[in-house]
Design a protein around this motif. Structure first.
Motif, PDB file in Angstrom:
ATOM      1  N   LEU A  49       0.827  -1.205   0.000  1.00  0.00           N
ATOM      2  CA  LEU A  49       0.000   0.000   0.000  1.00  0.00           C
ATOM      3  C   LEU A  49       0.863   1.257   0.000  1.00  0.00           C
ATOM      4  O   LEU A  49       1.914   1.293   0.635  1.00  0.00           O
ATOM      5  N   VAL A  69      -5.448   8.658   1.005  1.00  0.00           N
ATOM      6  CA  VAL A  69      -5.956   7.511   0.274  1.00  0.00           C
ATOM      7  C   VAL A  69      -4.846   6.471   0.190  1.00  0.00           C
ATOM      8  O   VAL A  69      -3.729   6.784  -0.221  1.00  0.00           O
ATOM      9  N   VAL A  71      -3.444   3.353  -1.699  1.00  0.00           N
ATOM     10  CA  VAL A  71      -3.603   2.732  -3.011  1.00  0.00           C
ATOM     11  C   VAL A  71      -2.673   1.535  -3.124  1.00  0.00           C
ATOM     12  O   VAL A  71      -1.643   1.459  -2.447  1.00  0.00           O
ATOM     13  N   ARG A  72      -3.056   0.604  -4.007  1.00  0.00           N
ATOM     14  CA  ARG A  72      -2.226  -0.570  -4.297  1.00  0.00           C
ATOM     15  C   ARG A  72      -2.097  -0.706  -5.807  1.00  0.00           C
ATOM     16  O   ARG A  72      -3.085  -0.587  -6.533  1.00  0.00           O
ATOM     17  N   ASP A  83     -14.390   2.095 -10.201  1.00  0.00           N
ATOM     18  CA  ASP A  83     -13.244   2.035  -9.298  1.00  0.00           C
ATOM     19  C   ASP A  83     -12.555   3.401  -9.234  1.00  0.00           C
ATOM     20  O   ASP A  83     -12.512   4.135 -10.226  1.00  0.00           O
ATOM     21  N   VAL A  85      -9.063   5.207  -9.054  1.00  0.00           N
ATOM     22  CA  VAL A  85      -7.665   4.890  -9.329  1.00  0.00           C
ATOM     23  C   VAL A  85      -6.836   6.175  -9.299  1.00  0.00           C
ATOM     24  O   VAL A  85      -7.369   7.276  -9.443  1.00  0.00           O
ATOM     25  N   SER A  86      -5.546   5.981  -9.116  1.00  0.00           N
ATOM     26  CA  SER A  86      -4.610   7.105  -9.161  1.00  0.00           C
ATOM     27  C   SER A  86      -3.585   6.806 -10.245  1.00  0.00           C
ATOM     28  O   SER A  86      -2.978   5.732 -10.249  1.00  0.00           O
ATOM     29  N   THR A  96      -6.210  11.448  -9.019  1.00  0.00           N
ATOM     30  CA  THR A  96      -6.975  10.351  -8.408  1.00  0.00           C
ATOM     31  C   THR A  96      -8.442  10.588  -8.736  1.00  0.00           C
ATOM     32  O   THR A  96      -9.076  11.479  -8.154  1.00  0.00           O
ATOM     33  N   ASP A 133      -2.758   2.482  -9.832  1.00  0.00           N
ATOM     34  CA  ASP A 133      -2.861   2.417  -8.368  1.00  0.00           C
ATOM     35  C   ASP A 133      -4.340   2.521  -8.014  1.00  0.00           C
ATOM     36  O   ASP A 133      -4.952   3.577  -8.205  1.00  0.00           O
ATOM     37  N   ARG A 134      -4.919   1.430  -7.526  1.00  0.00           N
ATOM     38  CA  ARG A 134      -6.334   1.432  -7.179  1.00  0.00           C
ATOM     39  C   ARG A 134      -6.522   1.780  -5.710  1.00  0.00           C
ATOM     40  O   ARG A 134      -5.807   1.276  -4.843  1.00  0.00           O
ATOM     41  N   ALA A 135      -7.484   2.644  -5.429  1.00  0.00           N
ATOM     42  CA  ALA A 135      -7.761   3.060  -4.048  1.00  0.00           C
ATOM     43  C   ALA A 135      -8.323   1.895  -3.254  1.00  0.00           C
ATOM     44  O   ALA A 135      -9.245   1.206  -3.705  1.00  0.00           O
ATOM     45  N   THR A 138      -9.888   5.057   2.203  1.00  0.00           N
ATOM     46  CA  THR A 138      -9.832   6.517   2.328  1.00  0.00           C
ATOM     47  C   THR A 138      -9.955   6.898   3.796  1.00  0.00           C
ATOM     48  O   THR A 138     -10.866   6.443   4.485  1.00  0.00           O
TER      49      THR A 138
END
Length: 195
Positions: A49, A69, A71-72, A83, A85-86, A96, A133-135, A138
């Motif tokens: 993360l 946030v 993210v992975r 979804d 995402v960043s 993001t 990078d998906r959140a 938060t």
């Protein structure tokens, strides 16, 4: 050798002993906070993360300004519309936003159309990528706290305070902070002596 009956030894507590006892819970709490930060950092690293701080209101109300946030990084094929995402745009800026559309592209790449929840239209520039990078989580307002703590004067003050606390707790002992035995004359009641 005989002891002088008119003198007695008395233990004098170290100066600031009451303050030291009062400060112990504070030092313990700060130590626990430090351990918690180390554990949180190790956990985020183990789970892959990355923390990001939201600086604009384009995703409000779902993600307020000042939120952190987590993210992975995931393969773009794991992302679907809806979804958050960043991504890093071609100009180097990170955004993001929510995925509005996923379109096929060359090979493993996909073309993502993004839109901020507060924006009436999608972003003008789509993103061609193979990973995003998906959140995952938060945390409102925590980003502001972390940004405040990263301010250089705060770092300097925290370093000085930490050094002082460590010296106070573990510095070399002296007579002042160890306490000592002192001699004190014995007050003799004259009536008892004459009796």
């Amino acid at each position: 050798v005989t002891a002088d009956p008119a003198v007695t030894l008395v233990w004098r507590a170290p100066r600031g002993a009451a303050l030291r006892r009062a400060a112990e819970p504070v030092l313990t709490a700060l130590a626990a906070l430090g351990v918690a930060c180390v554990v949180a950092e190790a956990t985020m690293s183990a789970l892959g993360l990355t923390p990001l701080v939201v600086r604009s209101g384009s995703m409000e109300p779902a993600i307020p300004v000042g939120s952190m946030v987590l993210v992975r990084a995931v393969d773009v094929d794991e992302v679907s519309p809806g979804d958050v995402v960043s991504v890093v745009r071609r100009d180097g800026t990170r955004v993001t936003h929510r995925v509005a559309e996923v379109a096929e592209a060359a090979g493993p790449l996909r073309r993502l159309t993004l839109r901020g929840d507060a924006n009436p239209v999608p972003d003008p520039e789509s993103v061609l990528t193979g990973t995003v990078d998906r959140a995952v989580l938060t945390l409102p307002a925590l980003g502001r706290v972390l940004e405040g703590l990263s301010w250089p004067p705060v770092h300097f003050g925290a370093g000085v305070a930490t050094g002082g606390a460590l010296w106070w707790a573990f510095g070399p002992p002296t007579v002042r902070n160890r306490g000592r035995w002192v001699t004190r004359p014995v007050v003799v009641d004259e009536e008892e002596v004459t009796a």
